[in-house]
Scaffold this motif. Sequence first.
Motif, PDB file in Angstrom:
ATOM      1  N   THR A 385      58.445  65.308  -4.753  1.00 41.75           N
ATOM      2  CA  THR A 385      56.942  65.275  -3.519  1.00 41.75           C
ATOM      3  C   THR A 385      57.120  66.701  -3.849  1.00 41.75           C
ATOM      4  O   THR A 385      56.155  67.910  -2.969  1.00 41.75           O
ATOM      5  CB  THR A 385      56.883  65.060  -2.415  1.00 41.75           C
ATOM      6  OG1 THR A 385      58.347  65.538  -1.411  1.00 41.75           O
ATOM      7  CG2 THR A 385      56.870  63.700  -2.537  1.00 41.75           C
ATOM      8  N   ASP A 387      55.735  70.691  -4.533  1.00 41.48           N
ATOM      9  CA  ASP A 387      54.584  70.730  -5.457  1.00 41.48           C
ATOM     10  C   ASP A 387      53.656  69.692  -5.783  1.00 41.48           C
ATOM     11  O   ASP A 387      53.053  69.336  -7.026  1.00 41.48           O
ATOM     12  CB  ASP A 387      54.885  71.716  -7.040  1.00 41.48           C
ATOM     13  CG  ASP A 387      55.783  72.762  -6.315  1.00 41.48           C
ATOM     14  OD1 ASP A 387      56.511  73.182  -7.056  1.00 41.48           O
ATOM     15  OD2 ASP A 387      55.187  73.823  -5.762  1.00 41.48           O
ATOM     16  N   PHE A 388      53.875  68.535  -5.118  1.00 47.29           N
ATOM     17  CA  PHE A 388      53.339  67.305  -4.523  1.00 47.29           C
ATOM     18  C   PHE A 388      51.523  67.432  -4.887  1.00 47.29           C
ATOM     19  O   PHE A 388      50.816  66.865  -5.467  1.00 47.29           O
ATOM     20  CB  PHE A 388      54.027  65.996  -3.953  1.00 47.29           C
ATOM     21  CG  PHE A 388      53.363  64.306  -4.371  1.00 47.29           C
ATOM     22  CD1 PHE A 388      53.131  63.984  -3.599  1.00 47.29           C
ATOM     23  CD2 PHE A 388      54.008  64.267  -5.555  1.00 47.29           C
ATOM     24  CE1 PHE A 388      52.621  62.642  -3.494  1.00 47.29           C
ATOM     25  CE2 PHE A 388      53.409  62.827  -6.553  1.00 47.29           C
ATOM     26  CZ  PHE A 388      53.001  62.506  -4.935  1.00 47.29           C
ATOM     27  N   THR A 389      51.494  67.884  -4.350  1.00 49.42           N
ATOM     28  CA  THR A 389      49.613  68.325  -3.280  1.00 49.42           C
ATOM     29  C   THR A 389      49.104  69.850  -4.276  1.00 49.42           C
ATOM     30  O   THR A 389      49.987  70.293  -4.254  1.00 49.42           O
ATOM     31  CB  THR A 389      49.967  68.260  -2.154  1.00 49.42           C
ATOM     32  OG1 THR A 389      50.466  69.546  -1.710  1.00 49.42           O
ATOM     33  CG2 THR A 389      49.723  67.087  -1.475  1.00 49.42           C
ATOM     34  N   PRO A 390      48.172  69.616  -4.945  1.00 51.14           N
ATOM     35  CA  PRO A 390      47.547  70.810  -5.589  1.00 51.14           C
ATOM     36  C   PRO A 390      47.628  72.019  -4.903  1.00 51.14           C
ATOM     37  O   PRO A 390      46.881  72.164  -3.441  1.00 51.14           O
ATOM     38  CB  PRO A 390      46.197  70.092  -6.217  1.00 51.14           C
ATOM     39  CG  PRO A 390      46.344  68.492  -5.138  1.00 51.14           C
ATOM     40  CD  PRO A 390      47.358  68.037  -4.947  1.00 51.14           C
ATOM     41  N   ASP A 433      44.086  60.447  -6.124  1.00 51.08           N
ATOM     42  CA  ASP A 433      44.425  61.442  -7.032  1.00 51.08           C
ATOM     43  C   ASP A 433      46.261  61.447  -6.953  1.00 51.08           C
ATOM     44  O   ASP A 433      46.774  61.279  -7.943  1.00 51.08           O
ATOM     45  CB  ASP A 433      44.264  63.060  -6.116  1.00 51.08           C
ATOM     46  CG  ASP A 433      44.210  63.897  -7.320  1.00 51.08           C
ATOM     47  OD1 ASP A 433      46.147  64.766  -7.128  1.00 51.08           O
ATOM     48  OD2 ASP A 433      43.425  64.450  -8.261  1.00 51.08           O
ATOM     49  N   LEU A 434      46.536  61.008  -5.621  1.00 49.72           N
ATOM     50  CA  LEU A 434      47.866  60.820  -5.623  1.00 49.72           C
ATOM     51  C   LEU A 434      48.608  59.959  -6.479  1.00 49.72           C
ATOM     52  O   LEU A 434      49.368  59.767  -7.424  1.00 49.72           O
ATOM     53  CB  LEU A 434      48.588  61.498  -4.650  1.00 49.72           C
ATOM     54  CG  LEU A 434      48.617  62.658  -3.379  1.00 49.72           C
ATOM     55  CD1 LEU A 434      49.417  62.547  -2.420  1.00 49.72           C
ATOM     56  CD2 LEU A 434      49.152  63.940  -4.364  1.00 49.72           C
ATOM     57  N   GLU A 435      48.189  58.357  -7.087  1.00 46.71           N
ATOM     58  CA  GLU A 435      48.529  57.820  -7.317  1.00 46.71           C
ATOM     59  C   GLU A 435      48.392  57.703  -8.629  1.00 46.71           C
ATOM     60  O   GLU A 435      49.326  57.559  -9.656  1.00 46.71           O
ATOM     61  CB  GLU A 435      47.818  56.284  -7.279  1.00 46.71           C
ATOM     62  CG  GLU A 435      47.995  54.975  -7.084  1.00 46.71           C
ATOM     63  CD  GLU A 435      47.192  53.857  -6.968  1.00 46.71           C
ATOM     64  OE1 GLU A 435      47.172  54.350  -6.220  1.00 46.71           O
ATOM     65  OE2 GLU A 435      46.644  53.051  -7.030  1.00 46.71           O
ATOM     66  N   ASN A 436      47.400  58.784  -8.868  1.00 42.64           N
ATOM     67  CA  ASN A 436      47.239  59.540 -11.003  1.00 42.64           C
ATOM     68  C   ASN A 436      47.807  59.964 -10.508  1.00 42.64           C
ATOM     69  O   ASN A 436      48.735  60.757 -11.695  1.00 42.64           O
ATOM     70  CB  ASN A 436      45.952  59.866 -10.866  1.00 42.64           C
ATOM     71  CG  ASN A 436      44.612  59.123 -11.007  1.00 42.64           C
ATOM     72  OD1 ASN A 436      45.105  57.386 -11.174  1.00 42.64           O
ATOM     73  ND2 ASN A 436      43.673  59.318 -10.700  1.00 42.64           N
ATOM     74  N   ARG A 437      48.653  61.121 -10.194  1.00 38.38           N
ATOM     75  CA  ARG A 437      49.381  62.416 -10.143  1.00 38.38           C
ATOM     76  C   ARG A 437      50.587  61.049 -10.689  1.00 38.38           C
ATOM     77  O   ARG A 437      51.765  61.634 -10.955  1.00 38.38           O
ATOM     78  CB  ARG A 437      50.132  62.548  -8.843  1.00 38.38           C
ATOM     79  CG  ARG A 437      48.607  64.155  -9.521  1.00 38.38           C
ATOM     80  CD  ARG A 437      49.045  64.861  -8.047  1.00 38.38           C
ATOM     81  NE  ARG A 437      48.098  65.832  -7.863  1.00 38.38           N
ATOM     82  CZ  ARG A 437      48.014  66.958  -7.600  1.00 38.38           C
ATOM     83  NH1 ARG A 437      49.306  67.745  -8.962  1.00 38.38           N
ATOM     84  NH2 ARG A 437      47.176  67.446  -8.115  1.00 38.38           N
ATOM     85  N   THR A 438      51.125  60.039  -9.987  1.00 32.11           N
ATOM     86  CA  THR A 438      52.281  59.380 -10.156  1.00 32.11           C
ATOM     87  C   THR A 438      52.503  58.204 -10.766  1.00 32.11           C
ATOM     88  O   THR A 438      52.933  57.302 -11.186  1.00 32.11           O
ATOM     89  CB  THR A 438      52.831  58.824  -8.359  1.00 32.11           C
ATOM     90  OG1 THR A 438      51.622  57.713  -8.035  1.00 32.11           O
ATOM     91  CG2 THR A 438      52.993  59.563  -7.735  1.00 32.11           C
ATOM     92  N   ARG A 439      51.400  58.218 -12.219  1.00 34.52           N
ATOM     93  CA  ARG A 439      51.165  57.541 -12.573  1.00 34.52           C
ATOM     94  C   ARG A 439      50.977  56.103 -12.355  1.00 34.52           C
ATOM     95  O   ARG A 439      52.403  54.959 -13.109  1.00 34.52           O
ATOM     96  CB  ARG A 439      51.808  58.025 -14.031  1.00 34.52           C
ATOM     97  CG  ARG A 439      52.062  59.111 -15.092  1.00 34.52           C
ATOM     98  CD  ARG A 439      52.890  59.433 -15.638  1.00 34.52           C
ATOM     99  NE  ARG A 439      52.728  60.700 -16.136  1.00 34.52           N
ATOM    100  CZ  ARG A 439      53.781  61.136 -17.251  1.00 34.52           C
ATOM    101  NH1 ARG A 439      54.298  60.518 -17.448  1.00 34.52           N
ATOM    102  NH2 ARG A 439      53.082  62.206 -17.741  1.00 34.52           N
TER     103      ARG A 439
END
Length: 472
Positions: A385, A387-390, A433-439
């Motif tokens: 996590t 750099d997990f958040t923009p 957004d975070l769900e998209n980041r973790t595909r």
Amino acid sequence: MSLMDVARGAYVRSPTFVRRSIAPLVSLVPTRLKFGRTYRTWRERIAESARDPAYAHTAHLAALRVLIQKAHAASPFYRDLIDSALGAGFELATIMPADLAHLPVLRKADLVAAGEAALTVPSAQLDRGDTSGSNGERPFSFYLDKDRSAREMAFVYHNWSRTGFSESQAKIVLRGFGLDPRGQYITEWEPALRELRLSVFPMTRQDVSHYLDLIDQRQVRYLYGYPSAIELMSRHMCALGRVPKLPLKGILPISEPLYAHQRRAIEAALGPVPIANFYGLSEKALFACELDGAPEVYEFEPLYGLAELVDEDGHPITEVGVEGRLIGTGFLSTGMPFIRYDTEDRARLIRLPTAENGQRMQVEKLIPRRKPDFLISSEGNRVVTIDFTPENPRFFRGIEEYQFFQDEPGHCVIRYIPSPDGTIEDARRVASDLENRTRGKISFTVEPVKKLAGGRAGKRAYIDQRLDISRY
């Protein structure tokens, strides 16, 4: 053992009512006397070791030999361990760092089982300490030398001096101080230590506005405390559109990992203020400074202890770029030796310690114990996590403060405190957004709360991780 060396540590650890009664008198003591001769001597030694690798290597080797000989002579537990590993006839005065690999790595359970047999002096002559339990881990109690405070502070202040900070300067303190159990006041000026202490709970936007008034009044220019608290204060300053009238000269983080998203929040509020970050342990086994201009790269102090990286089987890691378990042998406090102690932290090797570099091992991606910086996916994989958040602060519009909570693989709850103008849709947007980041490997739900989970003394974890990380 100097009386002043013990007295300063005793003052810091004394009950609030005691400190308040004698603080006016202590504040009159000149700064050089307040810290004591031992502190000044160690500052000189640390500075010399930084300038001269040959001196650092010699001092490191001497400290190791003194520690091993003392442990063998005065601790039944360590005597048996050393004789079994090295042989009863081994000449301890000639031991080298490589010889330590023959000794077993010790875990907390080993030292608990050893009890007072692991000590080199009676426990009555030592201070008792402990690490806070979390993630299902039981607290671990241990012992420290009563006069270690002066030596410890020499390393800390040497690190802080990179920002221009010195013993005579005041600092803003964001820690979990129990300023008032009844909550009737949330600030305190500590004249003896020149500390403007500010409560980290609840630290609302209104609180921060008041804090800034006090900072301006006292003209304090250094900020010291938990990264999670510094981040929260920084976000409030951005929302208020206000910063201290005198620009801060340095950030002095303690006790928690400093994450990339926290650095971004601090810089967004305060600009490129120098940050003097370091790694340390309650057990005083290791100390490392983050290198200037190289975030997340740490260099261990050779006069403080001996650092090793080993694999899961306990074999030394020698290949650059390989991650391993961080093992420490501490020189700072020897009443209860920590020899090849498993810190339960992990790191990636950058440079091995050698005589030529003054026994200064360098590592990166340091993952501290009980501070997991990863989540677990539905497939059972670690999701880092960092750099997990923009970077865009507007990503968290409508959210005052947040924390990730996970107790099952593949699912995470975002617990958050809404901003006064925030809505549930703001939190759902972040979750999506975070769900998209973790595909889609981790699903996120949101839960508004009035208060986030914190550990002892008010430290907030970025992730409240309830899974047994060792299984993944």
